[in-house]
Design a protein around this motif. Structure first.
Motif, PDB file in Angstrom:
ATOM      1  N   UNK A 155       0.850  -1.186   0.000  1.00  0.00           N
ATOM      2  CA  UNK A 155       0.000   0.000   0.000  1.00  0.00           C
ATOM      3  C   UNK A 155       0.891   1.243   0.000  1.00  0.00           C
ATOM      4  N   UNK A 156       1.575   1.423  -1.121  1.00  0.00           N
ATOM      5  CA  UNK A 156       2.508   2.537  -1.290  1.00  0.00           C
ATOM      6  C   UNK A 156       2.280   3.168  -2.654  1.00  0.00           C
ATOM      7  N   UNK A 157       2.708   4.414  -2.793  1.00  0.00           N
ATOM      8  CA  UNK A 157       2.589   5.086  -4.081  1.00  0.00           C
ATOM      9  C   UNK A 157       3.433   4.375  -5.138  1.00  0.00           C
ATOM     10  N   UNK A 158       4.576   3.853  -4.704  1.00  0.00           N
ATOM     11  CA  UNK A 158       5.450   3.173  -5.657  1.00  0.00           C
ATOM     12  C   UNK A 158       4.767   1.951  -6.267  1.00  0.00           C
ATOM     13  N   UNK A 159       4.145   1.122  -5.436  1.00  0.00           N
ATOM     14  CA  UNK A 159       3.511  -0.079  -5.963  1.00  0.00           C
ATOM     15  C   UNK A 159       2.204   0.238  -6.690  1.00  0.00           C
ATOM     16  N   UNK A 160       1.338   1.017  -6.053  1.00  0.00           N
ATOM     17  CA  UNK A 160      -0.016   1.228  -6.571  1.00  0.00           C
ATOM     18  C   UNK A 160      -0.057   2.075  -7.842  1.00  0.00           C
ATOM     19  N   UNK A 161       0.847   3.053  -7.948  1.00  0.00           N
ATOM     20  CA  UNK A 161       0.823   3.957  -9.099  1.00  0.00           C
ATOM     21  C   UNK A 161       2.007   3.717 -10.038  1.00  0.00           C
ATOM     22  N   UNK A 162       3.218   3.778  -9.502  1.00  0.00           N
ATOM     23  CA  UNK A 162       4.383   3.691 -10.377  1.00  0.00           C
ATOM     24  C   UNK A 162       4.536   2.314 -11.012  1.00  0.00           C
ATOM     25  N   UNK A 213       3.195  -8.867  15.704  1.00  0.00           N
ATOM     26  CA  UNK A 213       3.555  -7.488  15.382  1.00  0.00           C
ATOM     27  C   UNK A 213       3.281  -6.594  16.581  1.00  0.00           C
ATOM     28  N   UNK A 214       4.289  -5.821  16.970  1.00  0.00           N
ATOM     29  CA  UNK A 214       4.113  -4.890  18.084  1.00  0.00           C
ATOM     30  C   UNK A 214       3.943  -3.447  17.612  1.00  0.00           C
ATOM     31  N   UNK A 215       4.570  -3.110  16.508  1.00  0.00           N
ATOM     32  CA  UNK A 215       4.340  -1.786  15.918  1.00  0.00           C
ATOM     33  C   UNK A 215       4.849  -1.782  14.485  1.00  0.00           C
ATOM     34  N   UNK A 216       4.354  -0.836  13.715  1.00  0.00           N
ATOM     35  CA  UNK A 216       4.772  -0.698  12.326  1.00  0.00           C
ATOM     36  C   UNK A 216       4.622   0.756  11.904  1.00  0.00           C
ATOM     37  N   UNK A 217       5.371   1.137  10.879  1.00  0.00           N
ATOM     38  CA  UNK A 217       5.304   2.498  10.351  1.00  0.00           C
ATOM     39  C   UNK A 217       5.922   2.503   8.963  1.00  0.00           C
ATOM     40  N   UNK A 218       5.523   3.482   8.163  1.00  0.00           N
ATOM     41  CA  UNK A 218       6.049   3.616   6.805  1.00  0.00           C
ATOM     42  C   UNK A 218       6.925   4.851   6.704  1.00  0.00           C
ATOM     43  N   UNK A 219       7.930   4.721   5.840  1.00  0.00           N
ATOM     44  CA  UNK A 219       8.832   5.820   5.550  1.00  0.00           C
ATOM     45  C   UNK A 219       9.184   5.796   4.058  1.00  0.00           C
ATOM     46  N   UNK A 220       9.713   6.888   3.546  1.00  0.00           N
ATOM     47  CA  UNK A 220      10.347   6.996   2.237  1.00  0.00           C
ATOM     48  C   UNK A 220       9.342   7.116   1.100  1.00  0.00           C
ATOM     49  N   UNK A 221       9.090   8.357   0.684  1.00  0.00           N
ATOM     50  CA  UNK A 221       8.288   8.606  -0.516  1.00  0.00           C
ATOM     51  C   UNK A 221       9.170   8.376  -1.734  1.00  0.00           C
ATOM     52  N   UNK A 276       8.259  12.190  -6.256  1.00  0.00           N
ATOM     53  CA  UNK A 276       7.254  12.280  -5.190  1.00  0.00           C
ATOM     54  C   UNK A 276       7.859  12.518  -3.817  1.00  0.00           C
ATOM     55  N   UNK A 277       9.185  12.674  -3.738  1.00  0.00           N
ATOM     56  CA  UNK A 277       9.830  12.759  -2.418  1.00  0.00           C
ATOM     57  C   UNK A 277       9.383  13.976  -1.625  1.00  0.00           C
ATOM     58  N   UNK A 278       8.817  14.972  -2.306  1.00  0.00           N
ATOM     59  CA  UNK A 278       8.369  16.195  -1.628  1.00  0.00           C
ATOM     60  C   UNK A 278       6.994  16.033  -0.982  1.00  0.00           C
ATOM     61  N   UNK A 279       6.268  14.986  -1.327  1.00  0.00           N
ATOM     62  CA  UNK A 279       4.915  14.808  -0.796  1.00  0.00           C
ATOM     63  C   UNK A 279       4.950  14.388   0.678  1.00  0.00           C
ATOM     64  N   UNK A 280       4.164  15.030   1.535  1.00  0.00           N
ATOM     65  CA  UNK A 280       4.172  14.693   2.967  1.00  0.00           C
ATOM     66  C   UNK A 280       3.244  13.519   3.278  1.00  0.00           C
ATOM     67  N   UNK A 281       3.454  12.412   2.569  1.00  0.00           N
ATOM     68  CA  UNK A 281       2.526  11.282   2.684  1.00  0.00           C
ATOM     69  C   UNK A 281       3.212   9.972   3.061  1.00  0.00           C
ATOM     70  N   UNK A 282       4.463  10.050   3.534  1.00  0.00           N
ATOM     71  CA  UNK A 282       5.209   8.809   3.724  1.00  0.00           C
ATOM     72  C   UNK A 282       4.584   7.896   4.777  1.00  0.00           C
ATOM     73  N   UNK A 283       3.917   8.461   5.759  1.00  0.00           N
ATOM     74  CA  UNK A 283       3.324   7.609   6.794  1.00  0.00           C
ATOM     75  C   UNK A 283       2.139   6.806   6.265  1.00  0.00           C
ATOM     76  N   UNK A 284       1.597   7.227   5.138  1.00  0.00           N
ATOM     77  CA  UNK A 284       0.462   6.526   4.536  1.00  0.00           C
ATOM     78  C   UNK A 284       0.886   5.740   3.305  1.00  0.00           C
ATOM     79  N   UNK A 285       1.695   6.367   2.442  1.00  0.00           N
ATOM     80  CA  UNK A 285       2.028   5.786   1.137  1.00  0.00           C
ATOM     81  C   UNK A 285       3.520   5.555   0.936  1.00  0.00           C
TER      82      UNK A 285
END
Length: 281
Positions: free
Chosen positions: A165-172, A246-254, A261-270
């Motif tokens: 569930x990332x911009x890289x997979x879903x769009x690129x 799983x105890x915790x998870x988070x996303x990084x790196x647009x 897309x590195x300027x987009x403030x969406x890394x925690x989601x995408x």
């Protein structure tokens, strides 16, 4: 998928080597190469250092699986981890050995081998850390059993996996690159270029078979010659790591090339990098 194919690919293409011109461009100057590589890696992926800062390595027995150029290995040691390393390829092990020697960094052990048969005793480590590696292991169920075996009770597995569930997979990857390949297929790009290698793959396998995401994903995470890769959602992490919670998870790196897309403030989601912390059950 044969593990020897994966070993051969990564031995011939050490992770990140081409991004800074490789050892050949540096004329065998390992110190200059490692400096340039680290500067490139942590400039492009600054979140890695931030994530490492949030992990308590000090005084812990740490195993790193998959070593690349040893950049994160050095960071773990500098943060007080009692570091051991395991890599499938002799090339990576040799490079990391050189790095640690050049920079006089202490460590526990450095071994070449497979996580499917980890060369370590039961209950050896407080932390097993693996950044961008386990999604290249087809037999992940066996790998996670071995990690469970060598972790101490109450230990922690920390992994970075490519995010579905990332911009890289879903769009690129899913849309842009497949459409791009459809256009390139009827042209004659340089066969030695990345685009040309994709066209060669498609002509060899058959265009629509190659474009099937079950095949296309392998060739679109780490180059068109990469033999295997998988993308993960948390549900698939739970399925592939049944001996862990799983105890915790988070996303990084647009990140979604060729899109900027590195300027987009969406890394925690995408974000493309899914970091997951797990405890053995």
């Amino acid at each position: 998928m044969n593990e020897s194919d994966i070993q051969d690919f990564w031995n011939r293409n050490p992770c990140g080597d081409w991004q800074v011109g490789g050892l050949e461009q540096h004329r065998g100057d390992y110190e200059a190469f490692f400096t340039d590589y680290d500067n490139f890696r942590y400039r492009k992926e600054a979140h890695i250092l931030q994530c490492l800062n949030n992990i308590d390595f000090k005084g812990k027995q740490v195993l790193e699986i998959g070593l690349g150029q040893g950049a994160d290995s050095e960071q773990i040691i500098k943060r007080g981890g009692l570091w051991s390393g395991l890599d499938l390829t002799p090339e990576s092990v040799a490079r990391v050995q050189t790095r640690l020697s050049l920079r006089q960094l202490p460590y526990q052990s450095l071994k070449q081998g497979s996580i499917l048969q980890a060369p370590f005793e039961d209950n050896s480590f407080d932390i097993v850390f693996s950044h961008g590696v386990l999604h290249h292991v087809p037999d992940i169920l066996t790998a996670q059993k071995e990690i469970h075996r060598i972790l101490k009770p109450g230990g922690e597995l920390i992994v970075m996996l490519y995010a579905k569930w990332s911009l890289n997979y879903l769009i690129s990857i899913y849309i842009v690159r497949r459409l791009g390949l459809l256009a390139l297929y009827f042209m004659n790009p340089d066969p030695n270029s990345i685009f040309g290698q994709h066209v060669t793959n498609a002509r060899s396998m058959g265009l629509f078979r190659y474009l099937n995401m079950d095949n296309f994903i392998h060739r679109n995470t780490d180059g068109p010659l990469n033999p295997y890769a998988k993308v993960y959602a948390l549900q698939s992490v739970e399925k592939d790591f049944p001996d862990f919670m799983i105890t915790r998870s988070y996303k990084r790196f647009m990140h979604a090339p060729p899109l900027q897309v590195n300027w987009l403030p969406l890394e925690q989601v995408l974000g493309w990098h899914l970091w997951v912390h797990m405890r053995p059950i």
